[in-house]
Scaffold this motif. Sequence first.
Motif, PDB file in Angstrom:
ATOM      1  N   ASP A 282       0.856  -1.191   0.000  1.00 45.99           N
ATOM      2  CA  ASP A 282       0.000   0.000   0.000  1.00 45.99           C
ATOM      3  C   ASP A 282       0.892   1.241   0.000  1.00 45.99           C
ATOM      4  N   VAL A 283       0.877   1.975  -1.095  1.00 44.47           N
ATOM      5  CA  VAL A 283       1.712   3.177  -1.224  1.00 44.47           C
ATOM      6  C   VAL A 283       0.848   4.410  -1.399  1.00 44.47           C
ATOM      7  N   THR A 284      -0.352   4.356  -0.838  1.00 47.76           N
ATOM      8  CA  THR A 284      -1.277   5.486  -0.994  1.00 47.76           C
ATOM      9  C   THR A 284      -0.682   6.754  -0.386  1.00 47.76           C
ATOM     10  N   ALA A 285      -0.184   6.612   0.856  1.00 47.38           N
ATOM     11  CA  ALA A 285       0.375   7.795   1.527  1.00 47.38           C
ATOM     12  C   ALA A 285       1.578   8.341   0.760  1.00 47.38           C
ATOM     13  N   GLN A 286       2.440   7.427   0.333  1.00 52.61           N
ATOM     14  CA  GLN A 286       3.614   7.878  -0.419  1.00 52.61           C
ATOM     15  C   GLN A 286       3.216   8.539  -1.732  1.00 52.61           C
ATOM     16  N   THR A 287       2.206   7.965  -2.381  1.00 53.05           N
ATOM     17  CA  THR A 287       1.762   8.539  -3.658  1.00 53.05           C
ATOM     18  C   THR A 287       1.171   9.921  -3.456  1.00 53.05           C
ATOM     19  N   GLU A 288       0.309  10.030  -2.401  1.00 51.71           N
ATOM     20  CA  GLU A 288      -0.266  11.352  -2.126  1.00 51.71           C
ATOM     21  C   GLU A 288       0.835  12.354  -1.774  1.00 51.71           C
ATOM     22  N   ALA A 289       1.834  11.885  -0.982  1.00 53.16           N
ATOM     23  CA  ALA A 289       2.947  12.782  -0.650  1.00 53.16           C
ATOM     24  C   ALA A 289       3.734  13.159  -1.904  1.00 53.16           C
ATOM     25  N   ALA A 290       3.910  12.164  -2.787  1.00 54.04           N
ATOM     26  CA  ALA A 290       4.624  12.461  -4.025  1.00 54.04           C
ATOM     27  C   ALA A 290       3.847  13.440  -4.888  1.00 54.04           C
ATOM     28  N   ASP A 291       2.509  13.246  -4.933  1.00 53.31           N
ATOM     29  CA  ASP A 291       1.683  14.191  -5.704  1.00 53.31           C
ATOM     30  C   ASP A 291       1.768  15.581  -5.114  1.00 53.31           C
ATOM     31  N   LEU A 292       1.678  15.631  -3.752  1.00 48.87           N
ATOM     32  CA  LEU A 292       1.796  16.929  -3.105  1.00 48.87           C
ATOM     33  C   LEU A 292       3.165  17.550  -3.377  1.00 48.87           C
ATOM     34  N   LEU A 293       4.191  16.697  -3.264  1.00 45.39           N
ATOM     35  CA  LEU A 293       5.544  17.193  -3.526  1.00 45.39           C
ATOM     36  C   LEU A 293       5.689  17.665  -4.967  1.00 45.39           C
ATOM     37  N   GLU A 294       5.050  16.913  -5.883  1.00 49.61           N
ATOM     38  CA  GLU A 294       5.125  17.309  -7.294  1.00 49.61           C
ATOM     39  C   GLU A 294       4.450  18.652  -7.512  1.00 49.61           C
ATOM     40  N   ARG A 295       3.275  18.830  -6.851  1.00 45.25           N
ATOM     41  CA  ARG A 295       2.601  20.124  -6.969  1.00 45.25           C
ATOM     42  C   ARG A 295       3.457  21.237  -6.397  1.00 45.25           C
ATOM     43  N   ARG A 296       4.071  20.940  -5.235  1.00 42.58           N
ATOM     44  CA  ARG A 296       4.933  21.964  -4.643  1.00 42.58           C
ATOM     45  C   ARG A 296       6.143  22.246  -5.521  1.00 42.58           C
ATOM     46  N   VAL A 297       6.681  21.164  -6.114  1.00 40.14           N
ATOM     47  CA  VAL A 297       7.821  21.352  -7.026  1.00 40.14           C
ATOM     48  C   VAL A 297       7.416  22.207  -8.215  1.00 40.14           C
ATOM     49  N   GLN A 298       6.218  21.933  -8.745  1.00 35.33           N
ATOM     50  CA  GLN A 298       5.751  22.731  -9.874  1.00 35.33           C
ATOM     51  C   GLN A 298       5.586  24.196  -9.469  1.00 35.33           C
ATOM     52  N   GLU A 299       4.972  24.396  -8.269  1.00 29.25           N
ATOM     53  CA  GLU A 299       4.806  25.766  -7.788  1.00 29.25           C
ATOM     54  C   GLU A 299       6.165  26.424  -7.571  1.00 29.25           C
ATOM     55  N   ARG A 300       7.076  25.652  -6.940  1.00 24.68           N
ATOM     56  CA  ARG A 300       8.416  26.203  -6.689  1.00 24.68           C
ATOM     57  C   ARG A 300       9.161  26.462  -7.996  1.00 24.68           C
ATOM     58  N   THR A 301       8.927  25.549  -8.957  1.00 21.79           N
ATOM     59  CA  THR A 301       9.567  25.740 -10.258  1.00 21.79           C
ATOM     60  C   THR A 301       9.071  27.007 -10.924  1.00 21.79           C
ATOM     61  N   ALA A 302       7.751  27.228 -10.803  1.00 20.03           N
ATOM     62  CA  ALA A 302       7.199  28.461 -11.372  1.00 20.03           C
ATOM     63  C   ALA A 302       7.791  29.684 -10.681  1.00 20.03           C
ATOM     64  N   GLU A 303       7.893  29.589  -9.328  1.00 20.85           N
ATOM     65  CA  GLU A 303       8.478  30.713  -8.590  1.00 20.85           C
ATOM     66  C   GLU A 303       9.948  30.929  -8.999  1.00 20.85           C
ATOM     67  N   LEU A 304      10.667  29.803  -9.102  1.00 22.40           N
ATOM     68  CA  LEU A 304      12.074  29.919  -9.493  1.00 22.40           C
ATOM     69  C   LEU A 304      12.215  30.450 -10.913  1.00 22.40           C
ATOM     70  N   THR A 305      11.281  30.012 -11.787  1.00 23.12           N
ATOM     71  CA  THR A 305      11.321  30.526 -13.164  1.00 23.12           C
ATOM     72  C   THR A 305      11.130  32.030 -13.180  1.00 23.12           C
ATOM     73  N   GLU A 306      10.161  32.486 -12.370  1.00 18.85           N
ATOM     74  CA  GLU A 306       9.943  33.929 -12.295  1.00 18.85           C
ATOM     75  C   GLU A 306      11.141  34.637 -11.684  1.00 18.85           C
ATOM     76  N   ALA A 307      11.684  34.009 -10.588  1.00 20.71           N
ATOM     77  CA  ALA A 307      12.878  34.608  -9.972  1.00 20.71           C
ATOM     78  C   ALA A 307      14.048  34.618 -10.937  1.00 20.71           C
ATOM     79  N   ASN A 308      14.153  33.542 -11.715  1.00 22.02           N
ATOM     80  CA  ASN A 308      15.234  33.480 -12.701  1.00 22.02           C
ATOM     81  C   ASN A 308      15.054  34.555 -13.757  1.00 22.02           C
ATOM     82  N   ARG A 309      13.794  34.752 -14.156  1.00 23.87           N
ATOM     83  CA  ARG A 309      13.539  35.822 -15.127  1.00 23.87           C
ATOM     84  C   ARG A 309      13.931  37.187 -14.564  1.00 23.87           C
TER      85      ARG A 309
END
Length: 746
Positions: A324-351
């Motif tokens: 059962d990897v439900t918790a890990q998957t949800e954490a990974a999804d959350l982490l992926e969303r945070r990574v995407q958000e952070r990536t967007a922030e970093l992209t803007e900061a990089n710009r």
Amino acid sequence: MIDPNEPLEVQVVRQARIIEALIGRAERSHELGGSAYSLFQSAIALQAEVWEKTRTLEEALDTLGRASGELEVAYRSRERTEKTLADVMVAMEGGFALFSEDRLQVCNRLFRQLLPDVEPLIQPGLLLEDFLEALRTSRHVRREGGRDADALMQLSTRRRLSSFIIPLRGERFYQLSLRKTGAETTAVLLTEVTDIVRQNRQEKRLLIEGQEHFLQTTFDHLALGICTFSARGEVQASNERFAELLALPLSLLAKGVSLTRLVEHLERHGILQEEGVRLVFPGWFKSVLRGRRVQRLVRRSDGFALDLQAHGLPRGGFVVTVMDVTAQTEAADLLERRVQERTAELTEANRQLQRHAKEQAQTEDALIQAKEAAEAAHVSKTRFLAAASHDLLQPINAAKLYISTLRETVGSDRARDTVDRLSRSFASIETLLQSLLEISRLDSTGAEFNITSFCLEEPLRSLQEDLAPLAAQKGLALHVEPSSAWVRSDRRYLMRSIRNLAVNAIQYTQSGRILIGCRLRGQEISVQVWDTGVGISPENQTRIFEEFTRLGEGGGGSGMGLGLSIVQRACRHLGHEVRLQSRRGRGSMFAIDLPMVRRPGEMRSVNRAQPVEPMSPHGGLDLIILAIENDPDVLHAMTQRLDSWGAGVLACASTEEALTLMEDIGTPPDIIIADYQLNGEDTGVQAIRALRAAARVEVPAIVISARSSKDLLQLGRDEAFSVMKKPVNLPRLRALIDWKTRPQVA
């Protein structure tokens, strides 16, 4: 005649024959005749030989008796050993046989009767390999997959220290052991190990059962769902977690249930999905049966995420695990969303950073351009000052000439005082301008230095003569210690630096004295200037070498603050160290350290074309002087000054006019005084060359230049003309004219 290596019986027979032959010979000799004495001698000799042989025979018989006794003892010992060995073999619980040179020598009853079909072969002389082959093919030996028979054959061929378990029919087991007891002797042991084998098998079975129980217990307590399948795809073992995670009824996980039933149940109810699509299994398990590892991330219909893996087992079959990897998957999804958000922030900061970097690059480019512009302005300033030195010094040169003439014409004291003040003002202007030009020359990349070896004695003496009046005006004692040391440097820049240090010491000293001397420091000479002036505070000892710095510590300085800056620049170019020691209110010491060289074998002037100028002579100049100067004011002032000295002056502005004047008077002048820089590309050097060529005489000549460069000085030495620097020092000019026009002594 008797071989001692032969048996004793043979030796005794041969000795008897030899004795018999000797006696017969004696008898035949007696019968043949001879004197009684010879016969007596022969009998004596024969008797001695007989005694000797008899003694030898007795010794041999004695030795034979002892050997026979020892042999009898050995025979009895062997009989006892054989009887003991037979008793031991009979008493042994296992079979025993002794092979010598691979042939059977002796064995016990158990060894002979162990296998009835092999018993007829067990006879003395049986080959060991034949025994092992008979053992391998015996019908009483139980075969387990052919491995036992093959091992017996290997045992018979390897013929080394070995042991092997022989299974017999009726669940009996014997251990066959071969032991080398000598170079050619092998002992074969047959030991029954039936009880031991049965006990081991019982313990193994119990251990396996215990392991199965332990394994099942472990399976049941794992958070991981696990199920093992045989090579035919039948369930072997599983835990409840496996059924719980896959929503399978326990009846489908009973031992022997086929994998096909499990797959049909999962597919029929659509329990598992992969990426939103119903999971299809056949391709999975085909890969597993081929030895590949399969892993999938699937979801149950209720949203649980499962990590499903299948692994092949070493001896066939495979194992399936579910986690059962439900918790890990949800954490990974959350982490992926945070990574995407952070990536967007970093992209803007990089710009933003790129924008700032671009702005910074533009600023740096502007700074570089400003720096380049400043450097270009500095270079332009340096070039301008260097190039304009001639034009800057021309009016000062003319003013000094006019003032010199004016001083000789005025009569009243008031007017003479005004002329003196005017002369001092122009002297200050000249000093300032010379300092500025000197700094510009030292800052330029093409600064020229004439490095030579010279003695310090004459330059220091001249320095004392020049500065003594200045020190006397302030009531100071100036003392210069003479030195005969030879150094290597640029004489003009070095003496200019020492002069600046001395003038600075005079200006900042109110009472006391100034001392100039040399001290030896290893391989260097330190030229030092000491004063008893106001001193310099520690915080100002570095600042005083900057341009236009006047400390005002004591109020003695009257210059523009350029002297020490020139000293530092010149010594840096020459590689000389400038040192300072000072105490506030106690005075200062400035030193220039320069390399010392050996005194050359022959004293030679640094500039052979430049004479040591004598003191200004008195009286008029009865000479014709050709003056060439393109500046009318300077030419007029020079003409008046030369006229006042009693010379006849021919004034002109170019080489062409000079040639015309010389042609008009029909004779060459006594001396030529020419400015170096004339109009256009015309120079004083060209004028001297043209006039000398036209007159066919090497007319004495003096070139006056704002810059006495190294090349110009060398050209003067090569072409025999003197070089004077602007503004002209009139007493030196007067002395130089007199020296160059003085008749040469043959």
